[in-house]
Motif scaffolding. Structure first.
Motif, PDB file in Angstrom:
ATOM      1  N   LEU A 140       7.449  -7.475  10.302  1.00 38.84           N
ATOM      2  CA  LEU A 140       8.187  -8.702  10.144  1.00 38.84           C
ATOM      3  C   LEU A 140       7.577  -9.507   8.918  1.00 38.84           C
ATOM      4  O   LEU A 140       8.199 -10.053   8.156  1.00 38.84           O
ATOM      5  N   VAL A 141       6.194  -9.699   8.820  1.00 41.36           N
ATOM      6  CA  VAL A 141       5.410 -10.238   7.934  1.00 41.36           C
ATOM      7  C   VAL A 141       5.808  -9.586   6.720  1.00 41.36           C
ATOM      8  O   VAL A 141       6.102 -10.236   5.580  1.00 41.36           O
ATOM      9  N   VAL A 142       5.651  -8.142   6.500  1.00 40.75           N
ATOM     10  CA  VAL A 142       5.903  -7.530   5.272  1.00 40.75           C
ATOM     11  C   VAL A 142       7.504  -7.607   4.756  1.00 40.75           C
ATOM     12  O   VAL A 142       7.807  -7.690   3.585  1.00 40.75           O
ATOM     13  N   GLN A 143       8.135  -7.665   5.783  1.00 39.37           N
ATOM     14  CA  GLN A 143       9.627  -7.569   5.431  1.00 39.37           C
ATOM     15  C   GLN A 143       9.981  -8.878   5.075  1.00 39.37           C
ATOM     16  O   GLN A 143      10.816  -8.725   4.024  1.00 39.37           O
ATOM     17  N   TYR A 185      -0.751  -3.449   0.597  1.00 34.42           N
ATOM     18  CA  TYR A 185      -1.697  -2.759  -0.090  1.00 34.42           C
ATOM     19  C   TYR A 185      -2.251  -1.970   0.986  1.00 34.42           C
ATOM     20  O   TYR A 185      -2.617  -0.531   0.501  1.00 34.42           O
ATOM     21  N   LEU A 186      -2.852  -2.355   2.091  1.00 39.20           N
ATOM     22  CA  LEU A 186      -3.210  -1.331   3.336  1.00 39.20           C
ATOM     23  C   LEU A 186      -2.126  -0.333   3.611  1.00 39.20           C
ATOM     24  O   LEU A 186      -2.631   0.928   3.861  1.00 39.20           O
ATOM     25  N   LEU A 187      -0.817  -0.669   3.606  1.00 38.91           N
ATOM     26  CA  LEU A 187      -0.190   0.500   3.846  1.00 38.91           C
ATOM     27  C   LEU A 187       0.472   1.286   2.953  1.00 38.91           C
ATOM     28  O   LEU A 187       1.340   2.187   3.008  1.00 38.91           O
ATOM     29  N   GLY A 188       0.104   0.859   1.739  1.00 40.30           N
ATOM     30  CA  GLY A 188       0.367   1.634   0.496  1.00 40.30           C
ATOM     31  C   GLY A 188       1.794   1.370   0.114  1.00 40.30           C
ATOM     32  O   GLY A 188       2.314   2.206  -0.836  1.00 40.30           O
ATOM     33  N   ARG A 189       2.473   0.353   0.277  1.00 48.96           N
ATOM     34  CA  ARG A 189       3.876  -0.015  -0.104  1.00 48.96           C
ATOM     35  C   ARG A 189       3.785  -0.444  -1.663  1.00 48.96           C
ATOM     36  O   ARG A 189       4.643  -0.353  -2.147  1.00 48.96           O
ATOM     37  N   TRP A 190       2.459  -1.028  -2.150  1.00 53.00           N
ATOM     38  CA  TRP A 190       2.185  -1.515  -3.481  1.00 53.00           C
ATOM     39  C   TRP A 190       1.337  -0.502  -4.114  1.00 53.00           C
ATOM     40  O   TRP A 190      -0.020  -0.627  -3.342  1.00 53.00           O
ATOM     41  N   LYS A 191       1.631   0.141  -4.877  1.00 47.84           N
ATOM     42  CA  LYS A 191       0.667   1.201  -5.702  1.00 47.84           C
ATOM     43  C   LYS A 191       0.316   0.356  -7.001  1.00 47.84           C
ATOM     44  O   LYS A 191       1.027  -0.479  -7.709  1.00 47.84           O
ATOM     45  N   ILE A 192      -0.775   0.746  -7.176  1.00 48.41           N
ATOM     46  CA  ILE A 192      -1.640   0.279  -8.406  1.00 48.41           C
ATOM     47  C   ILE A 192      -1.408   1.236  -9.530  1.00 48.41           C
ATOM     48  O   ILE A 192      -1.879   2.243  -9.747  1.00 48.41           O
TER      49      ILE A 192
END
Length: 328
Positions: free
Chosen positions: A22-25, A306-313
């Motif tokens: 929920l936080v991520v969404q 970042y931990l879940l890999g949803r945002w890539k660098i």
């Protein structure tokens, strides 16, 4: 008994997973694209009063870019502008060829922030001042990001509009950044937490000091360690470091400082913390309770993404030469 413990553990894990989802969404930031009008700045050039902004991906054309996020700052901004003007005059006495630009990022202000900036430029002949007006308020992080992505300096500094930090302390940040640089990468951040060692002065209310301690503890728990003051609005980047950081930014509100530090750590960019002189200035736009809660939720969303890999660098864009541009 064992089955009960296992069931409780599974239930707790499920609840935590749902909460994290929920936080991520719902709390993940979604920056808006630039409006076409936000690609231009105002200045006091008589022939070309409205000009197109620079691009961080191009080669540097000045020594220093100063980015100032400003939202309803008509009363506090003049203090900073005078401080910058004094610093530049002194710096040019030592280094006559010193060049800079001053980007005032008017973040959808409802007062006369932009008019005050332009009046200062006209009064003192500050042709280096560039005033940008956002069509709607993005937030401090969004204003900083947009300004840095338009910077033309070999080094890029962002600082708060209230003049709380003594601007001449930038010399200490520059010296430390240049000493720590590796492969053209360096970040130096102002700190209000090392005064006992440095002899610098910090004037802060007890409430603000307590909140900073609590926030620092929370940030440490979420894995951002090794920095004593994440929120000081006085941070300096080499141009190469700025590219690697700001083309990967997502956060546009107050917690953006922590995303900067996370991106620096993930990319192994040298970072040093430098004591600065600071005093509390009345007129803060933060609501102590509301914004503290918002920052806590935003930070959790950032860390999870970042931990879940949803945002890539992404690899930062290489510098490209601008027509007629040359790095100093």
């Amino acid at each position: 008994m064992l089955q009960l413990v296992v069931s409780l553990g599974v239930g707790l894990a499920t609840v935590l997973a749902v909460c994290a989802g929920l936080v991520v969404q719902f709390k993940s930031p979604r920056p808006r694209p630039r409006d076409e009008s936000e690609n231009y700045y105002l200045c006091i050039d008589e022939k070309h009063e409205r000009q197109r902004l620079g691009d961080l991906r191009s080669e540097a054309t000045v020594d220093l870019s100063i980015v100032v996020p400003a939202y309803n700052e008509e009363e506090r901004l003049p203090v900073l502008l005078d401080d910058v003007r004094r610093y530049v005059a002194e710096r040019r006495r030592r280094e006559p060829r010193f060049s800079y630009e001053l980007l005032i990022m008017d973040d959808g202000s409802r007062d006369k922030t932009l008019e005050v900036a332009m009046a200062h430029a006209r009064k003192h002949g500050v042709r280096e001042l560039k005033a940008v007006r956002h069509v709607v308020n993005r937030g401090k992080g969004g204003a900083v990001t947009q300004g840095v992505m338009s910077a033309q300096g070999r080094f890029v500094l962002f600082c708060d509009a209230d003049g709380a930090t003594r601007f001449s302390d930038i010399d200490a940040l520059l010296a430390r950044a240049q000493a720590a640089a590796r492969g053209g990468l360096a970040i130096a951040i102002g700190s209000r937490n090392n005064q006992a060692l440095s002899g610098t002065v910090v004037e802060r209310s007890h409430v603000r000091a307590f909140l900073q301690w609590g926030f620092h503890t929370y940030v440490t728990i979420l894995g951002v360690r090794g920095v004593r003051d994440t929120q000081c609005g006085f941070k300096l980047f080499s141009r190469e470091a700025a590219r690697r950081i700001f083309y990967n930014m997502h956060v546009e509100r107050f917690i953006f400082d922590v995303e900067i530090l996370l991106l620096a750590r993930y990319q192994r960019i040298p970072l040093v913390e430098v004591p600065v002189n600071w005093h509390e200035v009345a007129g803060s736009k933060m609501s102590i309770v509301r914004d503290s809660i918002q920052m806590a939720l935003d930070l959790l969303a950032v860390r999870l993404n970042y931990l879940l890999g949803r945002w890539k660098i992404a690899h930062y864009p290489e510098a490209t030469a601008s027509p007629g541009a040359s790095a100093r």
